[in-house]
Design a protein around this motif. Structure first.
Motif, short mmCIF file in Angstrom:
data_model
loop_
_atom_site.label_atom_id
_atom_site.label_comp_id
_atom_site.label_asym_id
_atom_site.label_seq_id
_atom_site.Cartn_x
_atom_site.Cartn_y
_atom_site.Cartn_z
N VAL A 61 49.04 1.01 -36.03
CA VAL A 61 47.92 0.63 -36.89
C VAL A 61 48.37 0.49 -38.33
O VAL A 61 48.00 -0.46 -39.04
N GLU A 62 49.20 1.42 -38.79
CA GLU A 62 49.69 1.38 -40.18
C GLU A 62 50.52 0.12 -40.42
O GLU A 62 50.43 -0.50 -41.49
N LEU A 63 51.32 -0.27 -39.43
CA LEU A 63 52.11 -1.50 -39.57
C LEU A 63 51.20 -2.73 -39.65
O LEU A 63 51.46 -3.66 -40.42
N ALA A 64 50.11 -2.72 -38.87
CA ALA A 64 49.17 -3.84 -38.90
C ALA A 64 48.46 -3.92 -40.25
O ALA A 64 48.28 -5.00 -40.81
N ILE A 65 48.05 -2.76 -40.81
CA ILE A 65 47.39 -2.74 -42.11
C ILE A 65 48.33 -3.25 -43.20
O ILE A 65 47.94 -4.02 -44.09
N GLU A 66 49.58 -2.83 -43.13
CA GLU A 66 50.56 -3.23 -44.13
C GLU A 66 50.80 -4.75 -44.12
O GLU A 66 50.98 -5.37 -45.16
N ALA A 67 50.79 -5.35 -42.92
CA ALA A 67 51.08 -6.78 -42.80
C ALA A 67 49.85 -7.66 -43.01
O ALA A 67 49.99 -8.87 -43.20
N ALA A 68 48.65 -7.08 -43.00
CA ALA A 68 47.43 -7.87 -42.99
C ALA A 68 47.13 -8.46 -44.36
O ALA A 68 47.41 -7.86 -45.40
N LYS A 109 41.27 5.50 -45.90
CA LYS A 109 42.63 5.02 -45.65
C LYS A 109 42.76 3.55 -46.05
O LYS A 109 43.78 3.14 -46.63
N LEU A 110 41.76 2.75 -45.77
CA LEU A 110 41.82 1.32 -46.10
C LEU A 110 41.71 1.09 -47.60
O LEU A 110 42.31 0.16 -48.13
N ARG A 111 40.94 1.92 -48.31
CA ARG A 111 40.86 1.76 -49.77
C ARG A 111 42.22 2.00 -50.41
O ARG A 111 42.59 1.34 -51.37
N ARG A 112 42.98 2.95 -49.87
CA ARG A 112 44.30 3.22 -50.41
C ARG A 112 45.25 2.05 -50.20
O ARG A 112 46.21 1.87 -50.93
N SER A 113 45.00 1.23 -49.16
CA SER A 113 45.88 0.10 -48.88
C SER A 113 45.73 -1.01 -49.92
O SER A 113 46.65 -1.80 -50.12
N GLY A 114 44.57 -1.08 -50.57
CA GLY A 114 44.33 -2.12 -51.56
C GLY A 114 44.09 -3.50 -50.97
O GLY A 114 44.05 -4.49 -51.71
N LYS A 115 43.90 -3.60 -49.65
CA LYS A 115 43.69 -4.90 -49.01
C LYS A 115 42.19 -5.25 -48.97
O LYS A 115 41.33 -4.36 -48.96
N PRO A 116 41.85 -6.56 -48.94
CA PRO A 116 40.44 -6.96 -48.79
C PRO A 116 39.89 -6.48 -47.45
O PRO A 116 40.53 -6.66 -46.41
#
Length: 507
Positions: free
Chosen positions: A80-87, A110-117
């Motif tokens: 899951v973490e790899l998918a979030i990083e690549a998304a 967790k998703l807010r920390r990723s900074g992704k839309p």
């Protein structure tokens, strides 16, 4: 670049159902049981003329009965973490019927920390009354909230209309047909725990699929794109990791049933099957049943004996012991132990005799032993699979084979061959025009297949021979014309055109 959309969320909120709905086909296994999805399941999707990669992931968080130290759970989290990083865009799926639960808040944090839309897909909103409760999920901290129903296809268009503009701009060539050949599909199949996923990770030099010592870790059929540069030539492959196939009486739940069904579908859609066997455990009856499916689908095949590193030392010591024995001490008739790869290869072919056309490669996913040889074998079998035999050369080889061994006659009737032609390349399919197709026996079919292999190779490829009766239209017309000319040449006789031959005409 085309962009990547990842679907994430806690277990059992309908991520796989939404994935299948957007992809437009059933790819991921959908089940009421939580935690079914483990690996990242990907699909190339086109929506509204825009191409992108869609990724389904396992649930984030623990469900009842799971432990934090569980090796499969930890590996699923890593995926899951790899998918979030690549998304480029993340779709967070929640369940409107259960409302906001603590796990939803953990995932959102967790998703807010990723900074992704992030777009929130409030799933299972099957009617207008349920859609009204979607505003509750605004507390997760994301502005774009879309009530959807993956099962009933409600709200999907609005969700995708919001997601697509966030993807990076398409580069030239994205979303249009490419002149490049499609990737060669390689289905990696076998019994549970023979090292299929380890082999894929070793070939791709990554942790693309989950590997654990627990049989049955893989459930979905996972497509893994793979590119190899050989002598300046780029070759594209699609590795398909599949669930291990057990005996039907041991399939004890519906999840495993669907996993096995996905494996069978993968065999049907692939170009070449990489059939993995366990060097340490040997060959079982279930291996032969998997081989039956490969033969039934008429697929090219490579037999891979994995985990050779576990038996190599024993084979070497056995060779030394046998060679050190005094020949006079060896009992007469004692079978020589298998002490080389060639001898083991012959033993494998003997056990898997219905796949005798498949090359045998010994590998170790752990040490990397013979992985390059496996790729060489894939390239060679692929070239054989694309081979097109000219009709003249084909008929010359067929004539030589028939002259060498005539077909056995049946009740005074003999099979005659007129000519042959190749009608398909994958698998190699040849139509043989004969006088009577019912006289074409399986024994003679096997003989002709072996002779064609000697003439044209086709290693790793099944040869499909289709006998077909030649149409009998030319000879009767000639006889009819000859009879008519004969009657017209006789004076005082009425013409017999339209009369049946052999009957006298009245004057």
């Amino acid at each position: 670049m085309s962009g990547l959309i990842a679907i994430v969320g806690r277990p059992n909120v309908g991520k796989s159902a939404l994935f299948n709905r957007i992809a437009g086909k059933r790819i991921a296994i959908v089940h009421d049981q939580p935690g079914v999805t483990r690996d990242r399941v990907t699909a190339e999707v086109e929506w509204g003329g825009r191409s992108f990669t869609l990724v389904d992931t396992g649930g984030i968080g623990l469900v009842r009965g799971e432990k934090a130290a569980d090796v499969i759970t930890e590996a699923a989290f890593e995926q899951v973490e790899l998918a979030i990083e690549a998304a480029n865009v993340i779709i967070l799926v929640v369940n409107i019927r259960e409302g906001v639960v603590p796990l939803d808040r953990d995932v959102a944090q967790k998703l807010r920390r990723s900074g992704k839309p992030v777009l929130i897909a409030v799933n299972k909103a099957d009617n207008d009354r349920e859609e009204a409760g979607a505003a509750e999920f605004s507390e997760l901290g994301f502005q774009k909230i879309f009530p959807v129903s993956a099962i009933h296809q409600r709200g999907i268009d609005a969700l995708m209309t919001a997601a697509l503009p966030i993807l990076p701009a398409q580069t030239e060539g994205d979303g249009v047909p490419s002149s490049e050949a499609p990737p060669l599909k390689l289905a990696v199949v076998g019994r549970p725990n023979v090292g299929k996923s380890s082999l894929i990770n070793a070939l791709t030099k990554s942790k693309r699929v989950i590997v654990t010592p627990i049989p049955g870790t893989t459930r979905d059929a996972v497509d893994v794109p793979f590119t190899v540069d050989t002598n300046g030539v780029r070759e594209n492959y699609l590795l398909i990791d599949t669930a291990g196939v057990r005996q039907r009486r041991h399939v004890d739940d519906s999840v495993e049933f669907f996993s096995v069904k996905r494996t069978e579908d993968s065999i049907a859609r692939c170009d070449i099957v990489i059939f993995v066997l366990d060097a340490e455990a040997g060959i079982f009856s279930q291996d032969k049943k998997v081989a039956d499916k490969i033969v039934e689908e008429r697929k090219a095949c490579i037999l891979v004996v994995n985990k050779w590193d576990l038996v190599a030392s024993g084979v070497e010591s056995g060779r030394r012991e046998f060679n050190q024995k005094d020949p006079e001490i060896r009992r007469e008739g004692q079978a020589k132990p298998l002490t080389s790869l060639a001898e083991f290869g012959e033993w494998v072919r003997e056990k898997m005799f219905f796949l005798d056309y498949a090359p045998v490669i010994f590998t170790s996913a752990l040490s990397g032993f013979h992985l390059e040889r496996l790729l060489e074998s894939v390239r060679y079998v692929a070239s054989q699979l694309r081979q097109k035999v000219p009709t003249a050369i084909l008929n010359r080889a067929l004539h030589d084979a028939v002259e060498k061994r005539q077909p056995v006659s049946s009740a005074g009737h003999r099979l005659k061959f007129f000519y042959a032609t190749q009608v398909k390349t994958s698998p190699p399919t040849f139509v043989l025009f004969v006088n009577r197709s019912d006289l074409f026996t399986d024994t003679y079919r096997k003989y002709l297949s072996n002779e064609m292999r000697k003439a044209f190779g086709y290693e790793g490829c099944p040869i499909n021979l289709i006998p077909r009766d030649r149409e009998k239209t030319i000879e009767p017309i000639r006889r009819f014309k000859a009879a008519r000319n004969l009657q017209q040449s006789r004076p005082g006789r009425r013409p017999t055109v339209g009369r049946r031959r052999g009957k006298r005409q009245s004057r």
